[in-house]
Motif scaffolding. Structure first.
Motif, PDB file in Angstrom:
ATOM      1  N   SER A 336       0.656  -1.187  -0.152  1.00  0.00           N
ATOM      2  CA  SER A 336       0.303   0.304   0.350  1.00  0.00           C
ATOM      3  C   SER A 336       0.809   1.295  -0.275  1.00  0.00           C
ATOM      4  N   ILE A 337       0.200   2.363  -0.512  1.00  0.00           N
ATOM      5  CA  ILE A 337       0.402   3.988  -0.295  1.00  0.00           C
ATOM      6  C   ILE A 337       0.125   4.687  -0.071  1.00  0.00           C
ATOM      7  N   ARG A 338       0.281   5.637   0.354  1.00  0.00           N
ATOM      8  CA  ARG A 338      -1.014   7.205   1.145  1.00  0.00           C
ATOM      9  C   ARG A 338      -0.015   7.968   1.049  1.00  0.00           C
ATOM     10  N   TYR A 339      -0.332   9.191   0.242  1.00  0.00           N
ATOM     11  CA  TYR A 339      -0.092  10.352   0.268  1.00  0.00           C
ATOM     12  C   TYR A 339      -1.239  11.027   1.175  1.00  0.00           C
ATOM     13  N   SER A 340      -0.623  11.925   1.919  1.00  0.00           N
ATOM     14  CA  SER A 340      -1.505  13.474   2.138  1.00  0.00           C
ATOM     15  C   SER A 340      -1.749  14.213   1.463  1.00  0.00           C
ATOM     16  N   LEU A 341      -2.635  14.344   0.990  1.00  0.00           N
ATOM     17  CA  LEU A 341      -2.431  15.996   0.406  1.00  0.00           C
ATOM     18  C   LEU A 341      -2.691  17.412   1.370  1.00  0.00           C
ATOM     19  N   SER A 342      -3.279  17.312   2.344  1.00  0.00           N
ATOM     20  CA  SER A 342      -3.348  18.263   2.804  1.00  0.00           C
ATOM     21  C   SER A 342      -3.726  17.908   4.731  1.00  0.00           C
ATOM     22  N   SER A 343      -4.083  17.963   5.221  1.00  0.00           N
ATOM     23  CA  SER A 343      -4.625  17.882   7.146  1.00  0.00           C
ATOM     24  C   SER A 343      -5.378  17.242   7.065  1.00  0.00           C
ATOM     25  N   GLN A 344      -6.719  17.337   6.032  1.00  0.00           N
ATOM     26  CA  GLN A 344      -7.898  16.550   6.311  1.00  0.00           C
ATOM     27  C   GLN A 344      -8.170  16.071   5.265  1.00  0.00           C
ATOM     28  N   ILE A 345      -7.062  15.715   3.775  1.00  0.00           N
ATOM     29  CA  ILE A 345      -7.099  14.914   2.700  1.00  0.00           C
ATOM     30  C   ILE A 345      -5.916  13.756   2.156  1.00  0.00           C
ATOM     31  N   ASP A 346      -6.404  12.854   2.331  1.00  0.00           N
ATOM     32  CA  ASP A 346      -5.879  11.502   2.347  1.00  0.00           C
ATOM     33  C   ASP A 346      -5.830  10.567   0.699  1.00  0.00           C
ATOM     34  N   LEU A 347      -4.246  10.004   0.174  1.00  0.00           N
ATOM     35  CA  LEU A 347      -4.911   9.055  -0.456  1.00  0.00           C
ATOM     36  C   LEU A 347      -4.274   7.574  -0.354  1.00  0.00           C
ATOM     37  N   GLY A 362      -6.205 -14.939  -7.148  1.00  0.00           N
ATOM     38  CA  GLY A 362      -6.390 -13.578  -7.579  1.00  0.00           C
ATOM     39  C   GLY A 362      -6.217 -12.662  -7.305  1.00  0.00           C
ATOM     40  N   ASP A 363      -6.289 -11.141  -7.538  1.00  0.00           N
ATOM     41  CA  ASP A 363      -6.279 -10.228  -7.057  1.00  0.00           C
ATOM     42  C   ASP A 363      -7.282  -9.078  -7.042  1.00  0.00           C
ATOM     43  N   MET A 364      -6.631  -8.026  -5.998  1.00  0.00           N
ATOM     44  CA  MET A 364      -8.164  -6.708  -5.264  1.00  0.00           C
ATOM     45  C   MET A 364      -6.955  -5.157  -5.710  1.00  0.00           C
ATOM     46  N   GLY A 365      -7.233  -3.962  -6.616  1.00  0.00           N
ATOM     47  CA  GLY A 365      -6.692  -3.445  -6.965  1.00  0.00           C
ATOM     48  C   GLY A 365      -7.537  -2.149  -5.918  1.00  0.00           C
ATOM     49  N   MET A 366      -7.239  -1.496  -4.912  1.00  0.00           N
ATOM     50  CA  MET A 366      -8.023  -0.665  -4.464  1.00  0.00           C
ATOM     51  C   MET A 366      -7.535   1.141  -4.672  1.00  0.00           C
ATOM     52  N   LEU A 367      -8.104   2.065  -4.533  1.00  0.00           N
ATOM     53  CA  LEU A 367      -7.987   3.571  -4.875  1.00  0.00           C
ATOM     54  C   LEU A 367      -8.886   4.700  -3.829  1.00  0.00           C
ATOM     55  N   ARG A 368      -8.336   4.336  -2.753  1.00  0.00           N
ATOM     56  CA  ARG A 368      -9.617   5.513  -2.116  1.00  0.00           C
ATOM     57  C   ARG A 368      -8.833   6.758  -2.166  1.00  0.00           C
ATOM     58  N   GLY A 369     -10.251   7.692  -1.479  1.00  0.00           N
ATOM     59  CA  GLY A 369      -9.380   9.151  -1.306  1.00  0.00           C
ATOM     60  C   GLY A 369     -10.311   9.135  -0.048  1.00  0.00           C
ATOM     61  N   ARG A 370      -9.631  10.044   1.084  1.00  0.00           N
ATOM     62  CA  ARG A 370     -10.769  10.769   2.356  1.00  0.00           C
ATOM     63  C   ARG A 370     -10.994  12.018   2.445  1.00  0.00           C
ATOM     64  N   TRP A 371     -11.521  12.221   3.032  1.00  0.00           N
ATOM     65  CA  TRP A 371     -11.769  13.904   3.411  1.00  0.00           C
ATOM     66  C   TRP A 371     -12.370  13.436   4.818  1.00  0.00           C
ATOM     67  N   SER A 372     -11.774  14.714   5.291  1.00  0.00           N
ATOM     68  CA  SER A 372     -12.312  14.103   6.890  1.00  0.00           C
ATOM     69  C   SER A 372     -12.357  15.591   7.538  1.00  0.00           C
ATOM     70  N   PHE A 373     -13.871  15.932   8.506  1.00  0.00           N
ATOM     71  CA  PHE A 373     -14.032  17.095   8.249  1.00  0.00           C
ATOM     72  C   PHE A 373     -14.509  16.916  10.183  1.00  0.00           C
TER      73      PHE A 373
END
Length: 373
Positions: A336-347, A362-373
């Motif tokens: 996995s790789i995590r990149y923080s676009l800001s203090s509230q947004i992670d990819l 089998g494989d499973m690939g996931m792309l997730r974006g998170r916006w915390s408030f």
């Protein structure tokens, strides 16, 4: 068009509610997040792919009318679209947490192409009086000590393959804790799930010789159960472990070491023994039971974990987790790789690879974006 309206509400109204509440009064708080998850499943055996999308919103409401009294409510809202809705019969009916007794879920939209589902994930009251603490309602009861596999966690088993559920499921329960001292307490919990199979357990926690110890005794779905857990250090490495015995003769034992190296490297190695697990290879993947519970933390008898993570920069981190079951010959790799676009947004980019009997299944690939408030 219905699901577009739902998405608009989740993305724009929820954070506005949170901002208003936290600024108007101190004893109220509303927080949460919105996540968008795209996953693609690859089946190299049948030469097929499966694509799904999930919009996941969580709202947390807390009200503290008095210093020793707090009410908590958390809602989990999810919008599902994709191929799985057509491939899995009665998809919406499978979304209920099996550890819950009361049915506090609703499928606002249940159509072949989209499901909008809401569940009351937490709904409890906390009351503290001197050395006593009481909690009544739907809550997360976390008795686990070890990093990945938690035999002591009788109430809410952790599914490490469910990467989008860090809060873990809740239980409809009554919990009472008495603080004996600053370093020891006794905790008693009674819970009931939807199938009316009760769990009742008592935990004694103490810190001794710079180690945390816990001792557990109780009844798990009609079986007597006894457990032990510990957490401490061997020199500079963390050393944790748990063991849980059931009166039908089954025992689960897990242990692990973790170490933080200079320059941001973190390593964790662990072991799990499940006396009722598979101890030989199987012919087909459906024979591998990944429906995790307190008695089935892994489908195999012997299981090994190796995990590392590295903080490349304050904004970027990478990790790799591998699980290997030698007799079953099951291997799972999760980079996995995590990149923080800001203090509230992670990819996040997460991949799960599965191998059985040296065959890529089998494989499973996931792309997730998170916006915390």
């Amino acid at each position: 068009m219905k699901w577009l309206s739902v998405f608009f509400c989740l993305c724009f109204i929820s954070p506005l509610l949170g901002q208003d509440s936290t600024t108007t009064t101190k004893n109220w708080s509303i927080t949460g997040y919105i996540k968008a998850l795209q996953n693609i499943q690859f089946d190299p055996i049948n030469h097929s792919n499966n694509s799904n999308q999930l919009i996941h919103n969580r709202l947390r409401f807390k009200w503290r009318p008095k210093e020793n009294l707090q009410f908590s409510l958390e809602l989990r809202n999810r919008v599902f679209t994709g191929n799985s809705l057509h491939l899995i019969p009665n998809y919406a009916s499978r979304l209920r947490n099996t550890s819950e007794n009361l049915n506090l879920q609703v499928a606002w939209i249940n159509e072949p192409d989209v499901i909008f589902h809401t569940n009351v994930e937490r709904f409890y009251v906390d009351w503290k009086e001197k050395k006593w603490t009481f909690r009544l309602g739907r809550q997360r009861i976390n008795w686990g000590i070890n990093t990945l596999w938690n035999p002591n966690d009788l109430f809410n088993t952790y599914n490490f393959l469910d990467v989008d559920y860090e809060e873990r499921p809740g239980s409809d329960a009554i919990k009472t804790q008495y603080a004996i001292s600053d370093f020891s307490h006794v905790e008693m919990v009674y819970s009931r799930s939807f199938d009316r199979k009760d769990i009742f357990a008592l935990k004694y926690f103490i810190n001794q010789w710079n180690y945390d110890f816990q001792f557990i005794a109780g009844s798990y779905r009609g079986l007597g159960t006894w457990g032990l857990g510990w957490a401490g250090n061997i020199k500079d490495a963390g050393f944790k472990g748990e063991a849980q015995y059931f009166s039908d003769g089954q025992i689960n034992i897990s242990s692990g070491l973790d170490y933080m190296f200079p320059k941001g490297w973190y390593l964790n190695a662990g072991f799990l023994y499940n006396s009722e697990g598979l101890n030989e290879s199987v012919l087909v993947w459906p024979q591998v039971n990944l429906n995790f519970s307190a008695k089935n933390l892994m489908p195999a008898k012997y299981n090994f974990l190796f995990m590392f993570s590295k903080e490349i920069s304050p904004l970027l981190s990478v990790s790799m987790s591998t699980v290997y079951s030698p007799r079953l010959n099951l291997f799972i790799a999760i980079p996995s790789i995590r990149y923080s676009l800001s203090s509230q947004i992670d990819l996040d980019i997460i991949v799960q690879n599965f191998f059985l009997n040296n065959t890529h299944i089998g494989d499973m690939g996931m792309l997730r974006g998170r916006w915390s408030f």
